[in-house]
Structures are given as C-alpha cells and as structure tokens.
Motif scaffolding. Structure first.
Motif, PDB file in Angstrom:
ATOM      1  N   UNK A 257       0.844  -1.202  -0.098  1.00  0.00           N
ATOM      2  CA  UNK A 257       0.061  -0.068   0.045  1.00  0.00           C
ATOM      3  C   UNK A 257       0.864   1.278   0.033  1.00  0.00           C
ATOM      4  N   UNK A 258       2.073   1.181   0.888  1.00  0.00           N
ATOM      5  CA  UNK A 258       2.737   2.500   0.604  1.00  0.00           C
ATOM      6  C   UNK A 258       3.368   2.814  -0.619  1.00  0.00           C
TER       7      UNK A 258
ATOM      8  N   UNK B  20      -4.305   1.893  -8.025  1.00  0.00           N
ATOM      9  CA  UNK B  20      -3.464   0.666  -7.632  1.00  0.00           C
ATOM     10  C   UNK B  20      -3.887   0.175  -6.248  1.00  0.00           C
ATOM     11  N   UNK B  21      -4.347   1.160  -5.308  1.00  0.00           N
ATOM     12  CA  UNK B  21      -4.648   0.883  -3.968  1.00  0.00           C
ATOM     13  C   UNK B  21      -5.874   0.330  -4.133  1.00  0.00           C
ATOM     14  N   UNK B  22      -6.889   0.864  -5.038  1.00  0.00           N
ATOM     15  CA  UNK B  22      -7.889   0.126  -5.145  1.00  0.00           C
ATOM     16  C   UNK B  22      -8.085  -1.128  -5.754  1.00  0.00           C
TER      17      UNK B  22
ATOM     18  N   UNK C  92      -7.372  -8.224  -2.277  1.00  0.00           N
ATOM     19  CA  UNK C  92      -7.372  -8.744  -1.022  1.00  0.00           C
ATOM     20  C   UNK C  92      -8.660  -9.324  -0.662  1.00  0.00           C
ATOM     21  N   UNK C  93      -9.693  -8.511  -0.903  1.00  0.00           N
ATOM     22  CA  UNK C  93     -11.104  -8.754  -0.542  1.00  0.00           C
ATOM     23  C   UNK C  93     -11.505 -10.182  -1.176  1.00  0.00           C
ATOM     24  N   UNK C  94     -11.153 -10.385  -2.426  1.00  0.00           N
ATOM     25  CA  UNK C  94     -11.152 -11.635  -2.966  1.00  0.00           C
ATOM     26  C   UNK C  94     -10.435 -12.890  -2.641  1.00  0.00           C
ATOM     27  N   UNK C  95      -9.136 -12.480  -2.136  1.00  0.00           N
ATOM     28  CA  UNK C  95      -8.336 -13.144  -1.442  1.00  0.00           C
ATOM     29  C   UNK C  95      -8.967 -14.013   0.038  1.00  0.00           C
TER      30      UNK C  95
END
Length: 109
Positions: free
Chosen positions: A19-20, A27-29, A35-38
C-alpha cells in the motif's frame, strides 16, 4: 499459536509495504479488491473443508461435543469469507457457551 501470530504480522507487513508503494489511488483500489477476493476465497475454502469434516463426523454419529471444534472452524471461515456480523456473533455465542460449560470443572492435568 505463535506461528499464526507471526504469519499475521508478516501478512500485515506485506500489505502495508504494498500500500505504501502504490503509485496511484487506482493501484490501491486494485489491491483492495484483490485482498477482498483473497479473503473470500480463503475463508470459503476453510468453511468448505470444515463443512465436509462436520458432515463426515455427523455421518459417523459423533457426539455434539466432538462436533464443536468443527463448528468453530466453520464459523471462523464464514466470518472471514463474508465479512459480516452474523457469523461473528454466532462464533462469539459458541465461545461463550464453551466458556460457560467449562466453568466449575477442574483444568485438565
């Protein structure tokens, strides 16, 4: 337990690093969606394995006490996959019931 904590800290470190270093908000979105799908996939797999294990134990006519660990794992998988309150509340209720059932009994030797 220590292994789980180390894995969680490592995962959060990697996510924070990614994220940093994300150059744009897009890219953050994208990372957030990934991550949500993971989490949905991982939680769903845990819940599926727990459900199959519970079904096997039920077919062998296991005692209700023997089914409780599988129920806890199933609810934890659902809580991760769904990211909503009902599985978390059910998991908490099972935990409170287990704690209440253990009151007054001496600890195992």
């Amino acid at each position: 337990m220590e292994r789980l904590v180390v894995t969680g800290v490592l995962l959060l470190t990697v996510v924070g690093f990614l994220a940093a270093n994300a150059r744009t908000a897009y890219a953050v979105a994208e990372m957030e969606v990934a991550l949500g799908w993971a989490f949905r996939l991982g939680g769903g797999l845990v819940a599926l394995v727990a459900a199959v294990g519970l079904l096997g134990q039920w077919l062998r006519r296991a005692d209700a006490v023997q089914l409780l660990p599988g129920v806890v794992v199933l609810l934890a998988g659902l809580a991760v996959a769904a990211a909503s309150w009902p599985p978390v509340v059910a998991l908490g209720a099972v935990g409170v019931a287990l704690a209440a059932a253990g009151r007054g009994k001496p600890p195992p030797a």
